[in-house]
Design a protein around this motif. Structure first.
Motif, PDB file in Angstrom:
ATOM      1  N   ARG A 100      36.777  36.637 -29.271  1.00 15.75           N
ATOM      2  CA  ARG A 100      35.938  35.505 -28.870  1.00 15.75           C
ATOM      3  C   ARG A 100      36.742  34.489 -28.068  1.00 15.75           C
ATOM      4  O   ARG A 100      37.969  34.441 -28.180  1.00 15.75           O
ATOM      5  CB  ARG A 100      35.317  34.864 -30.113  1.00 15.75           C
ATOM      6  CG  ARG A 100      34.328  35.800 -30.759  1.00 15.75           C
ATOM      7  CD  ARG A 100      33.581  35.267 -31.947  1.00 15.75           C
ATOM      8  NE  ARG A 100      32.506  36.208 -32.275  1.00 15.75           N
ATOM      9  CZ  ARG A 100      32.693  37.390 -32.854  1.00 15.75           C
ATOM     10  NH1 ARG A 100      33.905  37.772 -33.186  1.00 15.75           N
ATOM     11  NH2 ARG A 100      31.680  38.194 -33.085  1.00 15.75           N
ATOM     12  N   PRO A 101      36.029  33.677 -27.249  1.00 16.29           N
ATOM     13  CA  PRO A 101      36.726  32.718 -26.402  1.00 16.29           C
ATOM     14  C   PRO A 101      37.730  31.873 -27.189  1.00 16.29           C
ATOM     15  O   PRO A 101      37.454  31.457 -28.315  1.00 16.29           O
ATOM     16  CB  PRO A 101      35.601  31.841 -25.849  1.00 16.29           C
ATOM     17  CG  PRO A 101      34.415  32.756 -25.831  1.00 16.29           C
ATOM     18  CD  PRO A 101      34.575  33.639 -27.038  1.00 16.29           C
ATOM     19  N   ARG A 102      38.858  31.636 -26.575  1.00 25.64           N
ATOM     20  CA  ARG A 102      39.960  30.801 -27.089  1.00 25.64           C
ATOM     21  C   ARG A 102      40.782  31.493 -28.169  1.00 25.64           C
ATOM     22  O   ARG A 102      41.796  30.961 -28.598  1.00 25.64           O
ATOM     23  CB  ARG A 102      39.464  29.440 -27.574  1.00 25.64           C
ATOM     24  CG  ARG A 102      38.820  28.641 -26.441  1.00 25.64           C
ATOM     25  CD  ARG A 102      38.226  27.319 -26.894  1.00 25.64           C
ATOM     26  NE  ARG A 102      37.513  26.679 -25.784  1.00 25.64           N
ATOM     27  CZ  ARG A 102      36.260  26.988 -25.417  1.00 25.64           C
ATOM     28  NH1 ARG A 102      35.587  27.913 -26.071  1.00 25.64           N
ATOM     29  NH2 ARG A 102      35.705  26.400 -24.392  1.00 25.64           N
ATOM     30  N   GLU A 103      40.372  32.681 -28.612  1.00 24.79           N
ATOM     31  CA  GLU A 103      41.216  33.423 -29.564  1.00 24.79           C
ATOM     32  C   GLU A 103      42.406  34.031 -28.828  1.00 24.79           C
ATOM     33  O   GLU A 103      42.334  34.321 -27.638  1.00 24.79           O
ATOM     34  CB  GLU A 103      40.421  34.551 -30.236  1.00 24.79           C
ATOM     35  CG  GLU A 103      39.404  34.046 -31.247  1.00 24.79           C
ATOM     36  CD  GLU A 103      38.640  35.177 -31.943  1.00 24.79           C
ATOM     37  OE1 GLU A 103      37.859  34.853 -32.831  1.00 24.79           O
ATOM     38  OE2 GLU A 103      38.829  36.363 -31.582  1.00 24.79           O
ATOM     39  N   ALA A 104      43.483  34.233 -29.576  1.00 24.90           N
ATOM     40  CA  ALA A 104      44.659  34.887 -28.995  1.00 24.90           C
ATOM     41  C   ALA A 104      44.388  36.377 -28.828  1.00 24.90           C
ATOM     42  O   ALA A 104      43.890  37.034 -29.741  1.00 24.90           O
ATOM     43  CB  ALA A 104      45.875  34.672 -29.879  1.00 24.90           C
TER      44      ALA A 104
END
Lengths: 158, 84
Positions: free
Chosen positions: A90-94
């Motif tokens: 998901r967005p912003r996950e590493a």
């Protein structure tokens, strides 16, 4: 273990990985690390809800290990660590974390740079961006290929 | 005496189209190229396997169309890697 790699289906916590990597140091003067995060928009600017990183169990792990071992053999470094996500992100996950230790900083920076250029083109993944506007499979960009070409003379270069 | 089942695996956009896995109880092909054509003839969705950019591996080793295939092997088809 000079080159350690892990494919992670669950979440990836770069701060935990870095803390553990630092604990393993013994007299080296440099650690360089890089964290890749998922962007919330596609190249065209559309919102992306999830990124799907498809992988071939066994083959993908081997491709990452080969890249890490190439980095360990190519630069004057101590340990090399690569942790890469697979599955749904998901967005912003590493997505990816790399860390390299060395006696001096230049080798650590260069090896981390090399690792990322190789991972972005040669790692055995297939990625798809899913969003409200549809799904699209992504291939390496010209920029990725140009970055990869900065490091000639590799067996794995196509 | 029945032959060993052959596992076909599909990844990336090929997997989206054909599903992750199919098992063949009868392998009617001697090479990777023949297998592509046999599958495409039997199932229109498998025409994607005739796309020259779709690569193949046999028992996890990248394989060209001339590579031999035998019952019981694991044969995968996939687009070029996208990288991580």
């Amino acid at each position: 273990m000079p080159a350690t790699t892990r494919l992670e289906a669950g979440p990836l916590f770069p701060e935990v990985e870095l803390a553990r990597f630092l604990q393993g140091r013994d007299g080296e003067g440099a650690v360089a690390s890089f964290t890749g995060l998922m962007r919330p928009t596609s190249k065209a600017g559309d919102p992306v809800e999830t990124l799907e990183l498809d992988w071939y169990p066994g083959v993908t792990e081997a491709s990452i290990q080969a890249i890490a071992e190439d980095a360990a053999g190519r630069f004057e470094v101590g340990d090399v660590l690569v942790v890469h996500r697979c599955g749904t992100i998901r967005p912003r996950e590493a997505i990816v974390f790399v860390a390299v230790s060395a006696r001096h900083r230049r080798s650590a920076f260069e090896a981390a740079d090399y690792l990322m250029d190789r991972l972005k083109t040669d790692a055995a993944f297939w990625k798809r961006e899913d969003g409200a506007t549809g799904s699209a499979w992504i291939e390496p960009t010209e920029r990725d290929r140009a970055d990869r070409a900065r490091w000639p003379n590799d067996e794995h270069q196509e | 005496m029945s032959e060993a089942p052959t596992t076909l695996l599909f990844f990336g956009r090929v997997g989206d189209r054909l599903g992750r896995e199919r098992v063949l109880t009868s392998l009617d092909a001697a090479t990777v190229g023949e297998l592509r054509r046999t599958l495409a003839a039997a199932d229109p969705a498998c025409a994607i396997l005739l796309d020259p950019t779709v690569r193949a591996s046999v028992d996890r080793q990248v394989a060209g169309d001339e590579a031999p295939v035998r019952p019981g092997q694991e044969i995968a088809f996939f687009p070029p890697f996208s990288g991580g």
